[in-house]
Design an enzyme around this catalytic site. Structure first.
Site, short mmCIF file in Angstrom:
data_model
loop_
_atom_site.label_atom_id
_atom_site.label_comp_id
_atom_site.label_asym_id
_atom_site.label_seq_id
_atom_site.Cartn_x
_atom_site.Cartn_y
_atom_site.Cartn_z
N GLY A 15 41.18 4.86 47.13
CA GLY A 15 40.42 4.14 48.13
C GLY A 15 39.90 2.79 47.70
O GLY A 15 38.89 2.32 48.23
N ASN B 57 41.38 -0.03 48.34
CA ASN B 57 41.52 -0.90 49.53
C ASN B 57 40.45 -0.58 50.56
O ASN B 57 39.92 -1.48 51.22
CB ASN B 57 42.91 -0.75 50.14
CG ASN B 57 43.95 -1.61 49.43
OD1 ASN B 57 43.86 -2.83 49.52
ND2 ASN B 57 44.86 -0.99 48.72
N ARG C 12 54.66 17.90 61.35
CA ARG C 12 54.07 16.56 61.32
C ARG C 12 53.34 16.24 62.64
O ARG C 12 52.26 15.66 62.66
CB ARG C 12 55.20 15.56 61.14
CG ARG C 12 54.95 14.53 60.10
CD ARG C 12 56.20 13.74 59.82
NE ARG C 12 56.71 14.03 58.49
CZ ARG C 12 56.13 13.66 57.37
NH1 ARG C 12 55.00 12.97 57.38
NH2 ARG C 12 56.64 13.97 56.21
N ILE D 86 53.77 9.83 56.60
CA ILE D 86 54.53 9.15 57.66
C ILE D 86 53.96 9.63 58.99
O ILE D 86 53.81 10.84 59.22
CB ILE D 86 56.02 9.49 57.56
CG1 ILE D 86 56.58 8.92 56.26
CG2 ILE D 86 56.78 8.96 58.77
CD1 ILE D 86 58.00 9.33 55.95
N HIS E 287 51.16 -2.52 52.15
CA HIS E 287 52.27 -2.01 51.35
C HIS E 287 52.43 -2.89 50.11
O HIS E 287 52.41 -4.12 50.21
CB HIS E 287 53.56 -2.02 52.17
CG HIS E 287 54.72 -1.49 51.41
ND1 HIS E 287 54.91 -0.14 51.18
CD2 HIS E 287 55.75 -2.12 50.78
CE1 HIS E 287 56.00 0.03 50.45
NE2 HIS E 287 56.52 -1.16 50.19
N ASP F 235 57.37 1.35 56.82
CA ASP F 235 57.17 0.05 56.13
C ASP F 235 57.99 -1.08 56.73
O ASP F 235 58.46 -1.97 56.01
CB ASP F 235 57.52 0.18 54.63
CG ASP F 235 56.63 1.19 53.93
OD1 ASP F 235 55.48 1.36 54.36
OD2 ASP F 235 57.10 1.80 52.96
#
Ligand code: GRF
Length: 213
Positions: free
Chosen positions: A15, A17, A68, A95, A112, A148
């Protein structure tokens, strides 16, 4: 400036960022405030950072979900209790499915650690060194359905030194990540930055290429 926008931040790990976004949001001029932090991993250090900052933090472990789509539905349900204007992925190692992405399209950013479109995916620092590239960096981009590959907004360049290891390079790139992410977040929160279709507009003009800081 009064806070114009609220933002949720999704994390998986340390964390740093997230911390950069929190620190920038504390500025009296910040156009966004962070209203919620969600991790997909129990024990992510970023959850502690959020708590220390007094921000509601929650873990939704992905292992609890088989599909997902079900995980993303759970994420959306929790976000619906907060209704953030914006969602920032900060080291979120999952994702996302199109249902999630479409819900926040144009309001969903990711960071990224490479100069996209070069080196999408994992182990970017190792791959840059293996390729012998002399320039590396990081990118903040809008999130689209392909991994990305959403429209890039801001990039920070980091020259590769002959003596660089994966660790030394990662550390230098991370420092630059902490500069470009709050910058992009602010541009989006003030409304100066927009995603129209799949092109990025800044101050009413289409960006021909990402901003380089
Ligand atoms: C960063 O390098 C980010 O770009 C990548 O994972 C790392 C997360 O670092 N996707 P942190 O959790 O923000 O410290």
């Amino acid at each position: 400036m009064t806070v114009a926008r609220s933002a949720a931040v999704l994390i998986s790990g340390g964390g740093s960022n997230l911390q950069a976004l929190i620190d920038a949001s504390r500025d009296a001029e910040s156009p966004y405030a962070i209203s919620m932090v969600i991790s997909n991993r129990n024990g992510a250090a970023g959850l502690e950072r959020a708590k220390r900052a007094g921000i509601p933090a929650k873990c939704i472990p992905h292992n609890d979900f088989e599909r997902r789509e079900d995980y993303d539905a759970a994420l959306l349900e929790v976000l619906a209790t907060d209704l953030p204007d914006l969602v920032f992925l900060a080291g979120f190692m999952r994702i996302l499915t199109p249902v999630f992405i479409n819900r926040y399209y144009g309001r969903l950013l990711n960071i990224h650690p490479s100069l996209l479109p070069a080196f999408p995916g994992l182990n970017t620092h190792r791959r840059v060194l293996a390729a012998g590239d002399s320039m590396h960096g990081c990118t903040v981009h809008f999130v689209s359905a392909e991994l990305d590959s959403g429209p890039a907004i801001v990039q920070g360049c980091v020259p590769v030194a002959a003596e660089d290891t994966e660790t030394s390079l990662a550390a230098r790139v991370l420092k630059v990540e902490h500069e470009i992410y709050p910058y992009a977040a602010s541009l989006l929160a003030t409304g100066r930055l927009e995603l129209r279709g799949d092109s990025v507009w800044l101050d009413g003009r289409q960006l021909a290429e990402p901003i380089r800081l």
